[in-house]
Design a protein around this motif. Structure first.
Motif, mmCIF file in Angstrom:
data_model
loop_
_atom_site.group_PDB
_atom_site.id
_atom_site.type_symbol
_atom_site.label_atom_id
_atom_site.label_comp_id
_atom_site.label_asym_id
_atom_site.label_seq_id
_atom_site.Cartn_x
_atom_site.Cartn_y
_atom_site.Cartn_z
ATOM 1 N N VAL A 9 32.747 -5.467 -4.353
ATOM 2 C CA VAL A 9 32.341 -3.852 -4.285
ATOM 3 C C VAL A 9 33.672 -3.172 -4.498
ATOM 4 N N PRO A 10 34.029 -2.384 -5.555
ATOM 5 C CA PRO A 10 35.307 -1.913 -5.980
ATOM 6 C C PRO A 10 35.453 -0.424 -4.913
ATOM 7 N N GLY A 11 36.234 -0.379 -4.295
ATOM 8 C CA GLY A 11 36.702 0.830 -3.618
ATOM 9 C C GLY A 11 36.820 1.958 -4.373
ATOM 10 N N TRP A 12 37.887 1.597 -5.279
ATOM 11 C CA TRP A 12 38.074 2.830 -6.368
ATOM 12 C C TRP A 12 36.759 3.219 -7.202
ATOM 13 N N GLY A 13 36.032 2.323 -7.314
ATOM 14 C CA GLY A 13 34.842 2.386 -8.073
ATOM 15 C C GLY A 13 33.802 3.289 -7.459
ATOM 16 N N GLY A 14 33.858 3.106 -6.055
ATOM 17 C CA GLY A 14 33.135 4.104 -4.934
ATOM 18 C C GLY A 14 33.537 5.377 -5.085
ATOM 19 N N LEU B 36 25.418 6.803 -15.396
ATOM 20 C CA LEU B 36 26.922 7.136 -15.510
ATOM 21 C C LEU B 36 27.295 6.109 -14.245
ATOM 22 N N ALA B 37 26.847 6.150 -13.080
ATOM 23 C CA ALA B 37 27.353 5.462 -11.882
ATOM 24 C C ALA B 37 27.179 4.092 -12.063
ATOM 25 N N LEU B 38 26.309 3.369 -12.643
ATOM 26 C CA LEU B 38 26.098 2.194 -13.090
ATOM 27 C C LEU B 38 27.136 1.594 -13.819
ATOM 28 N N ILE B 39 27.450 2.317 -14.913
ATOM 29 C CA ILE B 39 28.499 1.921 -15.798
ATOM 30 C C ILE B 39 29.937 1.889 -15.157
ATOM 31 N N ILE B 40 30.272 3.272 -14.336
ATOM 32 C CA ILE B 40 31.494 3.238 -13.545
ATOM 33 C C ILE B 40 31.473 1.844 -12.721
ATOM 34 N N GLY B 41 30.420 1.821 -11.937
ATOM 35 C CA GLY B 41 30.417 0.709 -11.019
ATOM 36 C C GLY B 41 30.662 -0.632 -11.585
ATOM 37 N N THR B 42 29.941 -0.771 -12.628
ATOM 38 C CA THR B 42 30.158 -2.202 -13.201
ATOM 39 C C THR B 42 31.687 -2.386 -13.978
ATOM 40 N N ALA B 43 32.047 -1.286 -14.390
ATOM 41 C CA ALA B 43 33.333 -1.374 -15.183
ATOM 42 C C ALA B 43 34.329 -1.701 -13.926
ATOM 43 N N PHE B 44 34.251 -0.995 -12.824
ATOM 44 C CA PHE B 44 35.492 -1.344 -11.713
ATOM 45 C C PHE B 44 35.199 -2.596 -10.935
ATOM 46 N N LYS C 70 37.971 -5.234 -11.139
ATOM 47 C CA LYS C 70 38.407 -5.942 -9.722
ATOM 48 C C LYS C 70 38.347 -7.426 -9.689
ATOM 49 N N THR C 71 37.515 -7.958 -10.375
ATOM 50 C CA THR C 71 37.104 -9.469 -10.362
ATOM 51 C C THR C 71 38.148 -10.087 -11.302
ATOM 52 N N LYS C 72 38.519 -9.266 -12.213
ATOM 53 C CA LYS C 72 39.333 -9.867 -13.350
ATOM 54 C C LYS C 72 40.652 -9.856 -12.686
ATOM 55 N N HIS C 73 41.168 -8.563 -12.076
ATOM 56 C CA HIS C 73 42.632 -8.532 -11.391
ATOM 57 C C HIS C 73 42.543 -9.646 -10.495
ATOM 58 N N GLY C 74 41.785 -10.037 -9.610
ATOM 59 C CA GLY C 74 41.576 -11.055 -8.509
ATOM 60 C C GLY C 74 41.241 -12.470 -9.229
ATOM 61 N N ARG D 180 38.735 -13.807 -10.619
ATOM 62 C CA ARG D 180 37.530 -14.229 -10.044
ATOM 63 C C ARG D 180 36.597 -13.941 -11.287
ATOM 64 N N SER D 181 35.485 -14.642 -11.244
ATOM 65 C CA SER D 181 34.538 -14.407 -12.396
ATOM 66 C C SER D 181 33.424 -13.609 -11.526
ATOM 67 N N MET D 182 33.068 -12.333 -12.282
ATOM 68 C CA MET D 182 32.026 -11.489 -11.753
ATOM 69 C C MET D 182 30.980 -11.985 -11.472
#
Lengths: 202, 120
Positions: free
Chosen positions: A39-44, A77-85, A89-93, A95-97
């Protein structure tokens, strides 16, 4: 006591300590593994902000149909934002989504959200707008609670807040629905988003 | 199970050094090694994990994860599925039923050792 006797007397204590150390290591590793949250915090925070904007726009609509369309657009819009974040986040870590925790999250999150979509369509056709805010909050919250079972504790707590708010919204006057959505999808997302971002990174 | 093992051990009451040696021998040597124990613990806690996730969690090197995961694989404690995500190769590790049983048995042994020593 000879040196050998002395050593044999001390040895079990050392092994016991070693066993404790191993148990601590197992516990730490298991906790560390479980502390990952997809769950991405900044995405939230971003989703919360867009929900607040949507609430202001929706409040200005004179027709309920247009009010509903504004919130439907916000869902997309929220789904797009959530998925993007989440991807970020997973890429930064590194990890695979779709690996382990992320996959578990989506498998648990999707069913209540899909049910919400189907029920929204039925209620839209019947013009039952008053029920929608509470239902959206409760089903979204249910998705977050079930998905949060595989994540850090703050995620299911956030889900329970949505569910509680949804239950209150259903029992409240229909005119308050927009502000329940603003508080739930806006404020709750922002507050918990900030907590997740600060405690669990990103 | 841990309680029964502890009771059994306490009832026998062997000499401390003998007890320690027996218990150390009873521990699954394959799991006892730190990196392997980390891999098993992580997989038991979260389900399948990728090679990269395991490396990040255990804060160790590619070589370490690779060698130790291979040993666990050979013992039938974990399975490794290799695939691609886009063009990136991915290795997914998962704990087998045998691996979970071995891990639980290992935990029982550790708890029994601690229990017996605390009872003294």
């Amino acid at each position: 006591m000879t040196q050998n006797e002395d050593m044999s007397a001390q040895r079990p204590v050392a092994i016991s300590d070693h066993a404790l150390e191993q148990l601590r290591y197992i516990r730490d590793t298991m906790e560390r593994t479980g502390s990952f949250t997809a769950v991405p915090g900044w995405g939230g925070v971003a989703m919360g902000t867009s929900a607040l904007v949507a609430a202001v726009i929706a409040a200005r609509q004179t027709e309920m149909r247009m009010w509903g369309i504004v919130w439907m657009c916000e869902v997309v819009l929220a789904l797009i934002i959530g998925t993007a974040f989440i991807l970020r986040k997973t890429k930064h870590g590194d990890r695979s989504m779709f690996a382990a925790p992320g996959r578990q999250f989506f498998l648990s999150f999707s069913p209540p959200v899909v049910a919400g979509g189907v029920l929204s369509w039925i209620l839209y056709q019947q013009g039952a707008w008053a029920v929608m805010p509470g239902m959206w909050l409760m089903l979204y919250g249910a998705g977050v609670v079930t998905a949060g079972a595989f994540s850090v504790r703050v995620v299911p707590i956030m889900g329970l807040c949505f569910m509680g708010l949804g239950a209150v919204a259903v029992a409240s006057p229909a005119a308050w629905g927009n502000w329940f959505l603003a508080f739930g999808f806006g404020v709750v997302h922002i507050v918990f988003g900030l907590i997740i971002a600060r405690r669990y990174g990103g | 199970m841990a309680k029964s093992s502890a009771t059994k051990l306490a009832a026998v009451k062997p000499a401390p050094s003998k007890l320690a040696t027996n218990e150390t021998q009873a521990l699954d040597r394959l799991i006892h090694e730190k990196v392997r124990l980390g891999i098993i613990s992580a997989l038991a806690a979260s389900g399948p994990l990728t090679f990269v996730e395991l490396r990040a969690l255990l804060k160790t090197t590619d070589g370490n994860v690779s060698v130790h995961a291979r040993k666990l694989e050979d013992a039938g404690y974990v399975t490794c599925t290799k695939g691609f995500e886009g063009r990136v190769p991915r290795s997914n590790y998962e704990l087998t039923a045998e691996g979970r049983m071995a891990f639980e048995k290992y935990l029982d042994h550790l708890e029994a050792i601690v229990g017996v020593m605390r009872a003294r």
